[in-house]
Design a protein around this motif. Structure first.
Motif, short mmCIF file in Angstrom:
data_model
loop_
_atom_site.label_atom_id
_atom_site.label_comp_id
_atom_site.label_asym_id
_atom_site.label_seq_id
_atom_site.Cartn_x
_atom_site.Cartn_y
_atom_site.Cartn_z
N GLU A 1 -38.52 -52.52 -17.00
CA GLU A 1 -39.19 -52.71 -15.71
C GLU A 1 -38.28 -52.44 -14.53
N ILE A 2 -36.97 -52.66 -14.69
CA ILE A 2 -36.04 -52.60 -13.56
C ILE A 2 -35.25 -51.31 -13.63
N LYS A 3 -35.26 -50.56 -12.55
CA LYS A 3 -34.47 -49.33 -12.47
C LYS A 3 -33.02 -49.70 -12.14
N LYS A 4 -32.09 -49.13 -12.89
CA LYS A 4 -30.68 -49.41 -12.66
C LYS A 4 -29.89 -48.11 -12.65
N VAL A 5 -28.89 -48.05 -11.80
CA VAL A 5 -27.98 -46.92 -11.75
C VAL A 5 -26.55 -47.47 -11.79
N LYS A 6 -25.78 -46.97 -12.72
CA LYS A 6 -24.38 -47.41 -12.83
C LYS A 6 -23.50 -46.45 -12.02
N LEU A 7 -22.66 -47.02 -11.17
CA LEU A 7 -21.69 -46.27 -10.38
C LEU A 7 -20.32 -46.43 -11.01
N VAL A 8 -19.69 -45.31 -11.32
CA VAL A 8 -18.38 -45.32 -11.99
C VAL A 8 -17.38 -44.59 -11.10
N PHE A 9 -16.24 -45.25 -10.80
CA PHE A 9 -15.22 -44.69 -9.92
C PHE A 9 -13.95 -44.43 -10.70
N ASP A 10 -13.50 -43.17 -10.67
CA ASP A 10 -12.21 -42.79 -11.26
C ASP A 10 -11.12 -43.09 -10.22
N LEU A 11 -10.31 -44.10 -10.49
CA LEU A 11 -9.32 -44.57 -9.52
C LEU A 11 -7.99 -43.85 -9.72
N THR A 12 -8.02 -42.58 -9.38
CA THR A 12 -6.80 -41.76 -9.41
C THR A 12 -6.65 -41.12 -8.04
N PRO A 13 -5.58 -41.40 -7.29
CA PRO A 13 -4.46 -42.26 -7.67
C PRO A 13 -4.84 -43.74 -7.69
N ARG A 14 -3.93 -44.57 -8.17
CA ARG A 14 -4.19 -46.00 -8.32
C ARG A 14 -4.44 -46.66 -6.97
N ALA A 15 -5.47 -47.49 -6.88
CA ALA A 15 -5.82 -48.16 -5.62
C ALA A 15 -4.74 -49.17 -5.23
N VAL B 1 -10.55 -47.43 -13.95
CA VAL B 1 -11.96 -47.14 -13.69
C VAL B 1 -12.62 -48.40 -13.16
N ALA B 2 -13.41 -48.29 -12.11
CA ALA B 2 -14.21 -49.41 -11.58
C ALA B 2 -15.69 -49.06 -11.74
N GLN B 3 -16.50 -50.09 -12.06
CA GLN B 3 -17.93 -49.86 -12.27
C GLN B 3 -18.74 -50.90 -11.51
N HIS B 4 -19.94 -50.47 -11.10
CA HIS B 4 -20.88 -51.40 -10.49
C HIS B 4 -22.29 -50.88 -10.71
N GLU B 5 -23.25 -51.80 -11.02
CA GLU B 5 -24.64 -51.43 -11.20
C GLU B 5 -25.44 -51.82 -9.98
N ILE B 6 -26.31 -50.93 -9.53
CA ILE B 6 -27.28 -51.26 -8.50
C ILE B 6 -28.67 -51.20 -9.14
N ALA B 7 -29.57 -52.05 -8.70
CA ALA B 7 -30.87 -52.18 -9.37
C ALA B 7 -31.99 -52.17 -8.35
N PHE B 8 -33.20 -51.79 -8.86
CA PHE B 8 -34.37 -51.66 -8.02
C PHE B 8 -35.58 -52.20 -8.76
N PRO B 9 -36.61 -52.61 -8.02
CA PRO B 9 -37.77 -53.21 -8.67
C PRO B 9 -38.62 -52.17 -9.40
N PRO B 10 -39.55 -52.64 -10.28
CA PRO B 10 -40.45 -51.70 -10.96
C PRO B 10 -41.28 -50.90 -9.97
N ASP B 11 -41.44 -49.61 -10.26
CA ASP B 11 -42.20 -48.74 -9.36
C ASP B 11 -42.61 -47.50 -10.14
N GLY B 12 -43.89 -47.20 -10.13
CA GLY B 12 -44.38 -46.04 -10.86
C GLY B 12 -44.30 -44.75 -10.08
N SER B 13 -43.69 -44.75 -8.91
CA SER B 13 -43.65 -43.55 -8.08
C SER B 13 -42.87 -42.43 -8.77
#
Length: 340
Positions: free
Chosen positions: A229-243, A278-290
């Protein structure tokens, strides 16, 4: 609809009787038997409107139950009750009736005459049950704060009956209950409502999903997965050079359904979040049939001690993941993000 009619009364000569409701019937409608008075003084009990009868004679009325009545052979012939001839309706005799809608009723003659003093009792089958089990899967704690599950079913007599409730945290849970055929049989489907409350920081409005699983011979077994039901997108960051420890990324997103902007939120990844390769974060959205759903993603921040060139892009959904890497912006200290 199954009735449970029980009572005693008078079946008057030439009158009809509704054994399902336990009342004298007017006319031919809604009647099961007719105490017919024949010319010449004859009498007979006539089944009506598809009802069937089986004369048992003088037997023990109280001990007769559903299994006994279900084993009998019923027919549409009248039961003779002639005062000067064959009489199967003498005082104390019992007649089993399969009513016009198929219910089983036992009827006893307590006093024979032109009017019959009778008592009757419907004998419904034993109530049967089928299991209901609804399993709610888990979701990230940062995303979901609460699930509320409510299960009901509509029986053939159109009445509604609860069959399980539950309230769970992001870890999910199980609702177990039973569905009964006590109101005229099992329903074809159950109605399961799952309400989801999201964590305040996500910016998402609560969603409600209504499901109608079929009620089969084994009952209902339903798995509700939030990922469906929930739309999710994972954001992945390649941390080169080191933060560096003072670096950070400010993520902001707005969900769009067609041309309309919807829920949005933001999240800051601090230096402590950026210390791995590598750093990761998920963003999510409600159900939508669009079919034209998208997300407007903006990323600002500081990287390698310098202000990051703003990243801004509209991303078509569904998209399971986006990967980013840092690139130098010109010859100065600033970096920009590239999606790949």
């Amino acid at each position: 609809m199954l009735t449970r009619s029980t009572g005693a009364g008078l079946l008057r000569g030439n009158r009809r009787f509704d054994l399902e409701a336990g009342i004298e019937a007017t006319g031919m409608g809604r009647a099961d038997v007719w105490w017919r008075q024949l010319q010449g003084g004859g009498r007979e009990l006539v089944p009506l409107l598809g009802a069937r009868v089986c004369a048992l004679g003088v037997v023990r009325y109280e001990s007769l139950g559903y299994q006994d009545l279900a084993a009998l052979t019923y027919n549409g012939a009248a039961v003779p009750g002639h005062p000067q001839g064959i009489n199967e309706l003498v005082t104390g005799s019992v007649v089993a009736v399969r009513t016009r809608s198929g219910q089983l009723v036992k009827m006893q003659v307590q006093a024979y005459g032109q009017d019959l003093q009778i008592r009757w009792q419907s004998c419904p089958p034993p109530v049967q049950y089928r299991a209901l089990k609804v399993v709610v899967g888990s979701a990230p704690e940062w995303l979901v704060s609460r699930y509320v599950v409510d299960c009901v079913y509509e029986s053939p007599d159109t009445s509604m009956h609860p069959c399980g409730q539950g309230e769970f945290d992001a870890g999910g849970g199980v609702v177990e209950d039973r569905i009964s055929d006590a109101w005229g049989g099992f329903p074809a489907t159950a109605r399961v409502t799952v309400a989801v409350d999201f964590q305040p920081g996500t910016g998402l409005h609560g969603s409600v999903t209504r499901l109608e699983p079929q009620v089969g011979p084994a009952g209902v077994s339903l798995l509700y997965e939030p990922a469906q039901e929930i739309k999710k997108v994972k954001l992945v960051f390649d941390l080169t050079p080191r933060a560096k420890t003072q670096d950070y990324l400010l993520l902001r997103w707005v969900y769009r359904s067609g041309s309309s902007a919807g829920a949005g939120s933001q999240r800051t990844l601090t230096g402590a979040d950026l210390q791995e390769n590598v750093a990761q974060h998920e963003i999510a959205f409600p159900p939508d049939g669009s079919a034209t759903a998208s997300v407007d993603l903006t990323i600002d921040g500081v990287f390698q001690g310098a202000e990051l060139v703003q990243f801004k892009q509209r991303i078509a959904l569904p998209a399971s993941a986006l990967a980013f890497r840092f690139r130098k912006q010109g010859t100065g200290p600033r970096y920009r993000l590239e999606a790949f």
